[in-house]
Write a protein that holds these residues in place. Structure first.
Motif, short mmCIF file in Angstrom:
data_model
loop_
_atom_site.label_atom_id
_atom_site.label_comp_id
_atom_site.label_asym_id
_atom_site.label_seq_id
_atom_site.Cartn_x
_atom_site.Cartn_y
_atom_site.Cartn_z
N ARG A 139 0.83 -1.20 0.00
CA ARG A 139 0.00 0.00 0.00
C ARG A 139 0.87 1.26 0.00
O ARG A 139 0.52 2.28 -0.61
CB ARG A 139 -0.92 -0.02 1.22
N ALA A 140 2.02 1.20 0.70
CA ALA A 140 2.94 2.34 0.69
C ALA A 140 3.44 2.63 -0.71
O ALA A 140 3.49 3.79 -1.15
CB ALA A 140 4.11 2.06 1.63
N LEU A 141 3.82 1.59 -1.44
CA LEU A 141 4.27 1.77 -2.82
C LEU A 141 3.14 2.32 -3.67
O LEU A 141 3.35 3.20 -4.52
CB LEU A 141 4.77 0.45 -3.39
N GLY A 142 1.92 1.83 -3.42
CA GLY A 142 0.78 2.34 -4.16
C GLY A 142 0.48 3.79 -3.84
O GLY A 142 0.16 4.59 -4.73
N GLY A 143 0.61 4.16 -2.55
CA GLY A 143 0.38 5.56 -2.16
C GLY A 143 1.39 6.49 -2.78
O GLY A 143 1.05 7.59 -3.24
N GLY A 144 2.66 6.05 -2.81
CA GLY A 144 3.69 6.87 -3.45
C GLY A 144 3.42 7.03 -4.93
O GLY A 144 3.55 8.14 -5.48
N ALA A 145 3.05 5.94 -5.59
CA ALA A 145 2.77 6.01 -7.02
C ALA A 145 1.56 6.89 -7.31
O ALA A 145 1.53 7.63 -8.30
CB ALA A 145 2.55 4.60 -7.57
N VAL A 172 7.38 10.58 -2.82
CA VAL A 172 8.19 10.06 -1.71
C VAL A 172 7.39 10.11 -0.41
O VAL A 172 7.36 9.14 0.37
CB VAL A 172 9.50 10.86 -1.57
N LEU A 173 6.71 11.22 -0.17
CA LEU A 173 5.92 11.35 1.04
C LEU A 173 4.74 10.39 1.04
O LEU A 173 4.29 9.92 2.09
CB LEU A 173 5.45 12.79 1.20
N GLY A 174 4.23 10.09 -0.17
CA GLY A 174 3.13 9.13 -0.28
C GLY A 174 3.53 7.75 0.18
O GLY A 174 2.67 6.96 0.60
#
Length: 240
Positions: A139-145, A172-174
């Motif tokens: 989810r972190a990778l998805g939020g950043g993307a 990055v912050l995403g």
């Protein structure tokens, strides 16, 4: 830690506050006095040239307290979050440097942003591997993307009002916000736009910018992420 890195920010910000494609400054722009070789030429508790006395970079009067405040709020909000806490504090201290450069030349240097992205992604992967959730990492990778894509699209549609550097920093912050859910990602993105809009209105009223002018958005994105972390902090359970 925040105060320490805030005190070391001016010289580094000064050297990197150049237009796109230009190398970092090798000496004082006023008198030409060269900087010391190696680390001493970058990290130094000084905001003025030793030869001519001209100020180099932002004032310590704002970098030190802002650095201390950002790191302190992040550490308090993410207490007990393991490696995610480390990622958050890293974002806070590097964020002061990025904000200083953006305020000076409206630019967010790719070498810093990409290294920061790799470091944060690596720390979150370490958090997932040592008791965290791989679902949260995904989810972190998805939020950043997601934030990278949204702000990147806005950069293309606004004709330069929002820069691609802003989109990269938002991405990055995403990563950090996405670790905790899609709600924080949405909140962080909206807050960034609201903060930047509020600053633009104030500057327009004060006649510091025109309707067609632009202002650095990096500080608003970084502040929005910090406010989001502070908002969700009380709701976070201790890391496994």
């Amino acid at each position: 830690m925040g105060a320490l890195f805030g005190a070391l920010t001016p010289r580094t910000a000064y050297r990197l506050s150049v237009t796109w494609g230009e190398p970092a400054l090798a000496g004082c722009a006023e008198c030409g006095a060269p900087f010391a070789a190696g680390t001493a030429g970058w990290w130094r508790f000084a905001a003025r040239c030793a030869s001519c006395g001209v100020r180099q970079g932002p004032s310590l009067w704002w970098t030190v307290p802002v650095g201390a405040l950002a790191a302190g709020l992040t550490a308090t909000s993410l207490a007990g979050q393991g490696w995610v806490l480390v990622a958050g504090v890293l974002l806070s201290v590097v964020g002061v440097l990025l904000a200083a450069i953006d305020l000076a030349v409206q630019r967010l240097p790719d070498p810093i942003v990409w290294r920061l992205a790799v470091a944060v992604a690596g720390l979150l992967a370490l958090a997932a591997a040592t008791g965290g959730s791989w679902a949260a990492y995904g989810r972190a990778l998805g939020g950043g993307a997601a934030l990278l894509a949204v702000f990147g699209l806005m950069a293309l549609l606004t004709g330069g009002q929002i820069g691609l550097g802003d989109a990269k920093v938002a991405g990055v912050l995403g990563l950090l916000l996405g670790w905790y859910g899609w709600g924080p990602v949405l909140l962080g993105g909206l807050l960034a736009l609201l903060l930047n809009g509020a600053v633009a209105v104030v500057l327009l009223v004060l006649r510091r910018i025109s309707w067609r002018g632009s202002l650095p958005m990096g500080p608003s994105i970084l502040a929005a992420a910090l406010l989001t972390v502070v908002a969700i902090g009380p709701m976070l359970p201790p890391a496994a």
